[in-house]
Design a protein around this motif. Structure first.
Motif, PDB file in Angstrom:
ATOM      1  N   ARG A 177       0.834  -1.206   0.000  1.00 18.14           N
ATOM      2  CA  ARG A 177       0.000   0.000   0.000  1.00 18.14           C
ATOM      3  C   ARG A 177       0.871   1.261   0.000  1.00 18.14           C
ATOM      4  N   LYS A 178       1.936   1.238   0.857  1.00 17.89           N
ATOM      5  CA  LYS A 178       2.841   2.386   0.897  1.00 17.89           C
ATOM      6  C   LYS A 178       3.528   2.585  -0.448  1.00 17.89           C
ATOM      7  N   ALA A 179       3.928   1.467  -1.074  1.00 14.08           N
ATOM      8  CA  ALA A 179       4.585   1.568  -2.389  1.00 14.08           C
ATOM      9  C   ALA A 179       3.632   2.151  -3.424  1.00 14.08           C
ATOM     10  N   GLN A 180       2.367   1.733  -3.344  1.00 11.98           N
ATOM     11  CA  GLN A 180       1.390   2.246  -4.307  1.00 11.98           C
ATOM     12  C   GLN A 180       1.125   3.738  -4.065  1.00 11.98           C
ATOM     13  N   VAL A 181       1.027   4.116  -2.771  1.00  9.06           N
ATOM     14  CA  VAL A 181       0.835   5.541  -2.458  1.00  9.06           C
ATOM     15  C   VAL A 181       2.023   6.358  -2.959  1.00  9.06           C
ATOM     16  N   GLU A 182       3.235   5.817  -2.771  1.00  7.42           N
ATOM     17  CA  GLU A 182       4.426   6.516  -3.239  1.00  7.42           C
ATOM     18  C   GLU A 182       4.429   6.636  -4.769  1.00  7.42           C
ATOM     19  N   ALA A 183       3.993   5.524  -5.417  1.00 10.23           N
ATOM     20  CA  ALA A 183       3.914   5.563  -6.887  1.00 10.23           C
ATOM     21  C   ALA A 183       2.898   6.609  -7.343  1.00 10.23           C
ATOM     22  N   GLU A 184       1.773   6.692  -6.615  1.00  9.84           N
ATOM     23  CA  GLU A 184       0.762   7.699  -6.963  1.00  9.84           C
ATOM     24  C   GLU A 184       1.323   9.104  -6.774  1.00  9.84           C
ATOM     25  N   LYS A 185       2.077   9.297  -5.672  1.00 10.58           N
ATOM     26  CA  LYS A 185       2.673  10.610  -5.444  1.00 10.58           C
ATOM     27  C   LYS A 185       3.669  10.954  -6.547  1.00 10.58           C
ATOM     28  N   GLN A 186       4.499   9.965  -6.909  1.00  7.72           N
ATOM     29  CA  GLN A 186       5.474  10.210  -7.969  1.00  7.72           C
ATOM     30  C   GLN A 186       4.794  10.518  -9.296  1.00  7.72           C
ATOM     31  N   LEU A 187       3.691   9.782  -9.572  1.00  4.70           N
ATOM     32  CA  LEU A 187       2.950  10.043 -10.808  1.00  4.70           C
ATOM     33  C   LEU A 187       2.363  11.448 -10.804  1.00  4.70           C
ATOM     34  N   ALA A 188       1.768  11.825  -9.657  1.00  3.39           N
ATOM     35  CA  ALA A 188       1.197  13.172  -9.564  1.00  3.39           C
ATOM     36  C   ALA A 188       2.281  14.242  -9.693  1.00  3.39           C
ATOM     37  N   ALA A 189       3.437  14.001  -9.039  1.00  2.30           N
ATOM     38  CA  ALA A 189       4.536  14.964  -9.135  1.00  2.30           C
ATOM     39  C   ALA A 189       5.063  15.063 -10.567  1.00  2.30           C
ATOM     40  N   LYS A 190       5.154  13.917 -11.240  1.00  5.18           N
ATOM     41  CA  LYS A 190       5.631  13.912 -12.629  1.00  5.18           C
ATOM     42  C   LYS A 190       4.673  14.667 -13.536  1.00  5.18           C
ATOM     43  N   GLN A 191       3.388  14.410 -13.348  1.00  7.31           N
ATOM     44  CA  GLN A 191       2.386  15.106 -14.162  1.00  7.31           C
ATOM     45  C   GLN A 191       2.396  16.602 -13.868  1.00  7.31           C
ATOM     46  N   ALA A 192       2.572  16.956 -12.580  1.00  9.13           N
ATOM     47  CA  ALA A 192       2.645  18.373 -12.232  1.00  9.13           C
ATOM     48  C   ALA A 192       3.872  19.027 -12.871  1.00  9.13           C
ATOM     49  N   THR A 193       5.005  18.286 -12.862  1.00  5.64           N
ATOM     50  CA  THR A 193       6.225  18.815 -13.482  1.00  5.64           C
ATOM     51  C   THR A 193       6.040  18.996 -14.988  1.00  5.64           C
ATOM     52  N   GLU A 194       5.424  18.002 -15.626  1.00  5.88           N
ATOM     53  CA  GLU A 194       5.176  18.105 -17.067  1.00  5.88           C
ATOM     54  C   GLU A 194       4.239  19.263 -17.385  1.00  5.88           C
ATOM     55  N   LYS A 195       3.203  19.411 -16.552  1.00  8.68           N
ATOM     56  CA  LYS A 195       2.264  20.514 -16.773  1.00  8.68           C
ATOM     57  C   LYS A 195       2.955  21.859 -16.615  1.00  8.68           C
ATOM     58  N   LYS A 196       3.794  21.972 -15.562  1.00  7.38           N
ATOM     59  CA  LYS A 196       4.523  23.220 -15.349  1.00  7.38           C
ATOM     60  C   LYS A 196       5.479  23.504 -16.508  1.00  7.38           C
ATOM     61  N   ALA A 197       6.173  22.448 -16.990  1.00  7.40           N
ATOM     62  CA  ALA A 197       7.094  22.623 -18.120  1.00  7.40           C
ATOM     63  C   ALA A 197       6.330  23.083 -19.363  1.00  7.40           C
TER      64      ALA A 197
END
Length: 342
Positions: A177-197
Motif C-alpha cells: 500500500r505504501k509503495a502504491q501511495v508513493e507511486a501515486e505521489k510520484q505520478l502526480a509529481a511527474k504530471q505536475a512537473t510536465e504541466k509546469k514545463a
C-alpha cells in the motif's frame, strides 16, 4: 466419558482450525485480486502517457483525469483495508469461538475429574460400582497429561505461527500500500512537473511572439517616420525651390520695372470675379478705351493703356475719373511691364 469429551474437544479444535485456515486463504485471495486490479489500473495510467519523438514526454489528454485516478486508487485502498479488517475480525471471532469451545471442554473435563475424585474418595462406595472407563492408573494419567500438554504446546505453536503469518501478510500488504501511495505521489509529481514545463514553454513562446510583434511594429513605426521625414524633406525642398523661383521672378520683374522698357497703365478697378471684370471692361471699351485684364490673388485687375509717357497716362486717368457715367473715382497710374517682357 473422559475419552469421549477429549475426542469431542479434538473435533472442535480441528474444525475451528480448518475454518480459520479457509477464511485466511479467502482473505489473501481477495487481497491478491485487489492488488491485481490496482496493478492493471496503474499500467493503464502508464500506457496513457505517449512519448513523442526525441524521448521527450509530452502532455496528452487522459481518458480519466488525475483527480479521478486518485479517487479510484483511494477507494481501492479503503476497500483493501476494509477487507483485511473484516478478515481479521472474522479470524478473531472464530479464534474466540475456538477458545470458548476449548474452555468449555476443559470445564467439562474438570467437572468429570472432580466427580471421579469424589467417587474415589467416597469410602462408602465399592470399587466394583466404579465404571471401568473411570478407573485410571497413575501411568495412564501421566501419559494423558503429557499428551494434553504436548497438544497444548503444539496448538500454541500453531497459533504463534498463524499469528506470525498474519502479521507478515499484514506487513506485506502495508508495504504494498505504501509503495502504491508513493507511486501515486510520484505520478502526480511527474504530471505536475510536465504541466509546469508545458506552461513555461507556452509562456516562453508567447513572450517570444510578443517581442517579435513589438519589434515588427517598431520597425514599421520607424519606416513610417522615415517616410514622413523624407516626405517632409521633399516638401520643404520643393517649398524652398518654389520660394526661390518666386523670388527670382520677383527680382526679374523688379529689374524690368526699374531698368527695362517701362510702360504706364491706369488701373481703374479690381473686380471680385471675371464676370464683374468683363462688365467693367465693356463699359470702358464702349468709351473707346483700350482695356487690359490682369488676374491677381485678390481679384481681376482692370487697366487702361498702356502709355509710354506718365503724363499721358495721368491725363487718361483724369479723363476716366471725370466721366460720371463710368463711376470710377479711384483710378491711379502704375508702372507696367508686359507679360512677354517679364
Amino acid at each position: 466419558m473422559n475419552s469421549k469429551q477429549r475426542w469431542m474437544g479434538g473435533v472442535v479444535l480441528l474444525g475451528g482450525g480448518v475454518l480459520l485456515a479457509a477464511l485466511l486463504l479467502k482473505g489473501k485471495e481477495e487481497i491478491y485480486q485487489n492488488e491485481l486490479r490496482t496493478s492493471d489500473l496503474a499500467a493503464q495510467v502508464e500506457q496513457k502517457k505517449p512519448v513523442a519523438d526525441g524521448g521527450m514526454v509530452q502532455l496528452q489528454p487522459l481518458t480519466v483525469d488525475v483527480e479521478t485516478e486518485k479517487r479510484l486508487l483511494e477507494e481501492q485502498r479503503r476497500a483493501r483495508e476494509k477487507a483485511v479488517a473484516e478478515q481479521e475480525a472474522r479470524a478473531a471471532e472464530f479464534l474466540a469461538m475456538q477458545q470458548q469451545a476449548e474452555a468449555e471442554a476443559a470445564r467439562k473435563a474438570a467437572e468429570e475429574y472432580a466427580a471421579l475424585n469424589a467417587l474415589r474418595s467416597g469410602a462408602q462406595q465399592s470399587s466394583d460400582n466404579i465404571p471401568p472407563e473411570l478407573v485410571e492408573d497413575e501411568k495412564a494419567k501421566q501419559k494423558r497429561l503429557a499428551d494434553e500438554k504436548l497438544l497444548a504446546e503444539k496448538k500454541l505453536q500453531q497459533q504463534t505461527a498463524q499469528q506470525q503469518r498474519t502479521d507478515a501478510d499484514k506487513k506485506i500488504a502495508e508495504e504494498k500500500r505504501k509503495a502504491q501511495v508513493e507511486a501515486e505521489k510520484q505520478l502526480a509529481a511527474k504530471q505536475a512537473t510536465e504541466k509546469k514545463a508545458a506552461e513555461e514553454k507556452a509562456k516562453h513562446e508567447t513572450e517570444l511572439k510578443r517581442k517579435a510583434e513589438a519589434e515588427k511594429q517598431l520597425a514599421a513605426k520607424k519606416a513610417l517616420e522615415a517616410k514622413k521625414k523624407e516626405q517632409a524633406e521633399r516638401e520643404l525642398e520643393a517649398k524652398k525651390k518654389a520660394e526661390a523661383k518666386k523670388k527670382a521672378e520677383a527680382e526679374k520683374a523688379r529689374d524690368l520695372l526699374e531698368n527695362g522698357d517701362k510702360q504706364w497703365m491706369v488701373q481703374v478697378a479690381l473686380a471680385a470675379n471675371e464676370a464683374n471684370a468683363d462688365a467693367l471692361a465693356s463699359k470702358l471699351r464702349a468709351k473707346g478705351y483700350k482695356v487690359t485684364k490682369s488676374p491677381t490673388s485678390k481679384g481681376v485687375r482692370i487697366m487702361v493703356g498702356p502709355a509710354k509717357d506718365r503724363d499721358i497716362a495721368d491725363a487718361t486717368r483724369k479723363k476716366i475719373t471725370a466721366d460720371e457715367s463710368l463711376g470710377m473715382k479711384s483710378a491711379w497710374v502704375i508702372d507696367w511691364v508686359p507679360l512677354d517682357k517679364r
